[in-house]
Design a protein around this motif. Structure first.
Motif, PDB file in Angstrom:
ATOM      1  N   SER A   1       0.905  -1.350  -0.080  1.00 37.00           N
ATOM      2  CA  SER A   1      -0.072   0.123  -0.022  1.00 37.00           C
ATOM      3  C   SER A   1       0.728   1.242  -0.058  1.00 37.00           C
ATOM      4  CB  SER A   1      -0.940  -0.122   1.232  1.00 37.00           C
ATOM      5  OG  SER A   1      -1.623  -0.931   1.179  1.00 37.00           O
ATOM      6  N   PHE A   2       0.245   2.415  -0.561  1.00 44.34           N
ATOM      7  CA  PHE A   2       0.928   3.746  -0.422  1.00 44.34           C
ATOM      8  C   PHE A   2      -0.007   4.457   0.300  1.00 44.34           C
ATOM      9  CE2 PHE A   2       3.056   2.392  -4.402  1.00 44.34           C
ATOM     10  CZ  PHE A   2       4.183   2.421  -3.774  1.00 44.34           C
ATOM     11  N   GLY A   3      -0.040   4.536   1.799  1.00 45.77           N
ATOM     12  CA  GLY A   3      -0.944   5.113   2.521  1.00 45.77           C
ATOM     13  C   GLY A   3      -2.097   4.368   2.563  1.00 45.77           C
TER      14      GLY A   3
ATOM     15  N   GLU B   1      -4.175   0.457  -1.319  1.00 48.80           N
ATOM     16  CA  GLU B   1      -3.633  -0.838  -1.623  1.00 48.80           C
ATOM     17  C   GLU B   1      -3.290  -0.922  -3.160  1.00 48.80           C
ATOM     18  OE1 GLU B   1      -3.380  -5.156   0.260  1.00 48.80           O
ATOM     19  OE2 GLU B   1      -5.509  -4.596  -0.693  1.00 48.80           O
ATOM     20  N   VAL B   2      -2.217  -1.091  -3.731  1.00 49.05           N
ATOM     21  CA  VAL B   2      -1.657  -1.029  -5.142  1.00 49.05           C
ATOM     22  C   VAL B   2      -1.442  -2.768  -5.641  1.00 49.05           C
ATOM     23  CG1 VAL B   2      -1.320   1.320  -5.329  1.00 49.05           C
ATOM     24  CG2 VAL B   2       0.559  -0.317  -4.945  1.00 49.05           C
ATOM     25  N   LEU B   3      -0.954  -3.420  -4.375  1.00 43.01           N
ATOM     26  CA  LEU B   3      -0.820  -4.946  -4.822  1.00 43.01           C
ATOM     27  C   LEU B   3      -1.527  -5.603  -3.726  1.00 43.01           C
ATOM     28  CD1 LEU B   3       3.304  -5.197  -5.364  1.00 43.01           C
ATOM     29  CD2 LEU B   3       1.374  -4.737  -7.072  1.00 43.01           C
TER      30      LEU B   3
ATOM     31  N   SER C   1      -1.613  -0.539 -12.911  1.00 43.25           N
ATOM     32  CA  SER C   1      -2.326  -1.994 -12.448  1.00 43.25           C
ATOM     33  C   SER C   1      -1.115  -2.267 -11.390  1.00 43.25           C
ATOM     34  CB  SER C   1      -2.108  -2.777 -13.721  1.00 43.25           C
ATOM     35  OG  SER C   1      -1.132  -3.140 -14.497  1.00 43.25           O
ATOM     36  N   GLY C   2       0.084  -1.850 -11.240  1.00 42.59           N
ATOM     37  CA  GLY C   2       1.028  -2.255 -10.268  1.00 42.59           C
ATOM     38  C   GLY C   2       2.311  -3.041 -10.724  1.00 42.59           C
ATOM     39  N   LYS C   3       2.484  -2.774 -12.014  1.00 38.26           N
ATOM     40  CA  LYS C   3       3.622  -3.430 -12.695  1.00 38.26           C
ATOM     41  C   LYS C   3       4.982  -3.087 -12.228  1.00 38.26           C
ATOM     42  CE  LYS C   3       2.479  -2.042 -16.832  1.00 38.26           C
ATOM     43  NZ  LYS C   3       1.499  -1.186 -16.517  1.00 38.26           N
ATOM     44  N   SER C   4       4.993  -1.678 -12.287  1.00 43.91           N
ATOM     45  CA  SER C   4       6.353  -1.307 -11.749  1.00 43.91           C
ATOM     46  C   SER C   4       6.625  -1.456 -10.337  1.00 43.91           C
ATOM     47  CB  SER C   4       6.320   0.417 -11.925  1.00 43.91           C
ATOM     48  OG  SER C   4       6.440   0.590 -13.337  1.00 43.91           O
ATOM     49  N   THR C   5       5.339  -1.348  -9.471  1.00 43.61           N
ATOM     50  CA  THR C   5       5.449  -1.622  -7.909  1.00 43.61           C
ATOM     51  C   THR C   5       5.966  -2.796  -7.782  1.00 43.61           C
ATOM     52  OG1 THR C   5       3.832   0.343  -7.656  1.00 43.61           O
ATOM     53  CG2 THR C   5       4.146  -1.290  -5.723  1.00 43.61           C
ATOM     54  N   ALA C   6       5.494  -3.891  -8.324  1.00 44.15           N
ATOM     55  CA  ALA C   6       5.808  -5.121  -8.162  1.00 44.15           C
ATOM     56  C   ALA C   6       7.269  -5.621  -8.467  1.00 44.15           C
ATOM     57  CB  ALA C   6       4.941  -6.165  -9.000  1.00 44.15           C
TER      58      ALA C   6
HETATM   59  N1  LIG Z   1       5.428   6.318  -4.462  1.00 42.33           N
HETATM   60  C1  LIG Z   1       4.088   6.247  -4.644  1.00 42.33           C
HETATM   61  N2  LIG Z   1       3.271   6.857  -3.782  1.00 42.33           N
HETATM   62  C2  LIG Z   1       1.862   6.761  -3.892  1.00 42.33           C
HETATM   63  N3  LIG Z   1       1.414   6.082  -4.919  1.00 42.33           N
HETATM   64  C3  LIG Z   1       2.316   5.427  -5.736  1.00 42.33           C
HETATM   65  C4  LIG Z   1       3.449   5.251  -5.695  1.00 42.33           C
HETATM   66  N4  LIG Z   1       4.180   4.717  -6.674  1.00 42.33           N
HETATM   67  C5  LIG Z   1       2.675   4.211  -7.407  1.00 42.33           C
HETATM   68  N5  LIG Z   1       1.833   4.411  -6.924  1.00 42.33           N
HETATM   69  C6  LIG Z   1       0.477   4.315  -7.293  1.00 42.33           C
HETATM   70  O1  LIG Z   1       0.394   2.827  -7.250  1.00 42.33           O
HETATM   71  C7  LIG Z   1      -0.397   2.437  -8.181  1.00 42.33           C
HETATM   72  C8  LIG Z   1       0.334   1.608  -9.354  1.00 42.33           C
HETATM   73  O2  LIG Z   1       1.386   1.951  -9.815  1.00 42.33           O
HETATM   74  P1  LIG Z   1       2.374   1.436 -10.736  1.00 42.33           P
HETATM   75  O3  LIG Z   1       3.518   2.680 -11.027  1.00 42.33           O
HETATM   76  O4  LIG Z   1       2.990   0.234 -10.109  1.00 42.33           O
HETATM   77  O5  LIG Z   1       1.708   1.269 -12.012  1.00 42.33           O
HETATM   78  P2  LIG Z   1       2.244   0.471 -13.622  1.00 42.33           P
HETATM   79  O6  LIG Z   1       1.345  -0.620 -13.720  1.00 42.33           O
HETATM   80  O7  LIG Z   1       3.621   0.519 -13.424  1.00 42.33           O
HETATM   81  O8  LIG Z   1       1.592   1.694 -14.284  1.00 42.33           O
HETATM   82  P3  LIG Z   1       2.320   2.448 -15.861  1.00 42.33           P
HETATM   83  O9  LIG Z   1       1.923   1.466 -16.922  1.00 42.33           O
HETATM   84  O10 LIG Z   1       1.872   3.533 -15.929  1.00 42.33           O
HETATM   85  O11 LIG Z   1       3.640   2.495 -15.458  1.00 42.33           O
HETATM   86  C9  LIG Z   1      -0.696   3.598  -9.230  1.00 42.33           C
HETATM   87  O12 LIG Z   1      -2.148   3.869  -8.602  1.00 42.33           O
HETATM   88  C10 LIG Z   1       0.140   4.576  -8.591  1.00 42.33           C
HETATM   89  O13 LIG Z   1      -0.420   5.877  -8.498  1.00 42.33           O
END
Ligand SMILES: Nc1ncnc2c1ncn2[C@@H]1O[C@H](COP(=O)(O)OP(=O)(O)OP(=O)(O)O)[C@@H](O)[C@H]1O
Ligand SMILES: [Mg+2]
Length: 242
Positions: free
Chosen positions: A13-15, A18-20, A41-46
């Motif tokens: 989660s960010f705050g 929940e992103v994953l 969708s959360g790819k970079s976060t994963a």
């Molecule tokens: N450091 C952060 N602080 C707060 N929210 C974040 C942070 N990083 C990512 N998020 C949020 O988490 C969610 C997933 O982001 P993420 O970057 O993982 O997506 P992604 O699938 O990589 O998207 P993209 O295809 O645009 O790169 C988004 O809603 C994003 O706004």
């Protein structure tokens, strides 16, 4: 088979957001996995969680024997085994290509300069840029700079490589040369987790494709899954993407 990257029910989660939402995925040694999905969708976060650029709230992540979820993780050791390449190449403009690549082997691994230079030469050959060792980044095209960034990662001899949209900033004619380098790496047996919008790469090169949707692994399959989506979400994603 032994998974070199394993995520088990990962929540991030960010705050309050929940992103994953319980991501599980096992990557075997030598596998190339393409991760696709909508923006947000959360790819970079994963991917960032795998390299501990982000910490997780619950679940487990094991990478090359490193317990990444463990607060006592030796992050330095983890990152010796995990290379990561981003959309932006971040080469030092005042250093030559060779010096850029030698930097981490010399400063992080404490290699002698001659050893680091040999590794740089090997890595540059792998990305097809042997003749650019003495060039400066500004003398190279975007595609060449990205290949140098990949070589810089390779020179650290990682066990696994993570790629996050490495061709997104490139013109279409430069995208192909970078994708070919990644294809060669995959064929050479590198374990790779590749976040990409390049559906051709996902279909032809990846051993498996992971479709993420709203913080979850929604579908996993081989190249044929894109032509034959099992969920309405992947079907809609493909329809928009083509
Ligand atoms: N450091 C952060 N602080 C707060 N929210 C974040 C942070 N990083 C990512 N998020 C949020 O988490 C969610 C997933 O982001 P993420 O970057 O993982 O997506 P992604 O699938 O990589 O998207 P993209 O295809 O645009 O790169 C988004 O809603 C994003 O706004
Ligand atoms: Mg992203």
């Amino acid at each position: 088979m032994s998974a070199v990257i394993e995520l088990k029910d990962v929540h991030k989660s960010f705050g309050q957001v929940e992103v994953l939402k319980g991501v599980s995925l096992a990557v075997e040694r030598g596998e190339a996995i393409a991760v696709i999905g909508r923006s947000g969708s959360g790819k970079s976060t994963a991917l960032r969680c795998v390299n501990r650029l982000e910490t997780i709230q619950s679940g487990e992540i094991n990478v090359c024997g490193h317990p990444v979820h463990d607060p006592k993780l030796d992050v330095r050791k983890l990152r010796l085994d995990v290379g990561i390449v981003f959309q932006s190449y971040n080469l030092f403009p005042h250093l030559t290509v060779e010096e850029n690549i030698m930097l981490a082997p010399v400063t992080v691994k404490k290699l002698r300069k001659a050893e680091a230079r040999a590794l740089a030469a090997q890595a540059l050959a792998r990305v097809g840029l042997a003749e650019k060792a003495q060039s400066y980044p500004e003398q190279l095209s975007g595609g060449q700079q990205q290949r140098v960034a990949i070589a810089r990662s390779l020179a650290m001899q990682p066990q696994v490589m993570l790629f996050d949209e490495v061709t997104s900033a490139l013109d279409p004619e430069l995208t192909g040369e970078v994708l070919r380098v990644m294809e060669d790496l995959a064929k050479g047996g590198m374990t790779m987790l590749v976040v990409t919008h390049e559906m051709g790469f996902a279909r032809k090169v990846a051993d498996r494709i992971v479709y993420m949707h709203q913080g979850r692994v929604w579908e996993v399959g081989d190249g044929s899954m894109l032509a034959n989506p099992q969920t309405p979400e992947l079907r809609a994603f493909m329809a928009h993407d083509l």
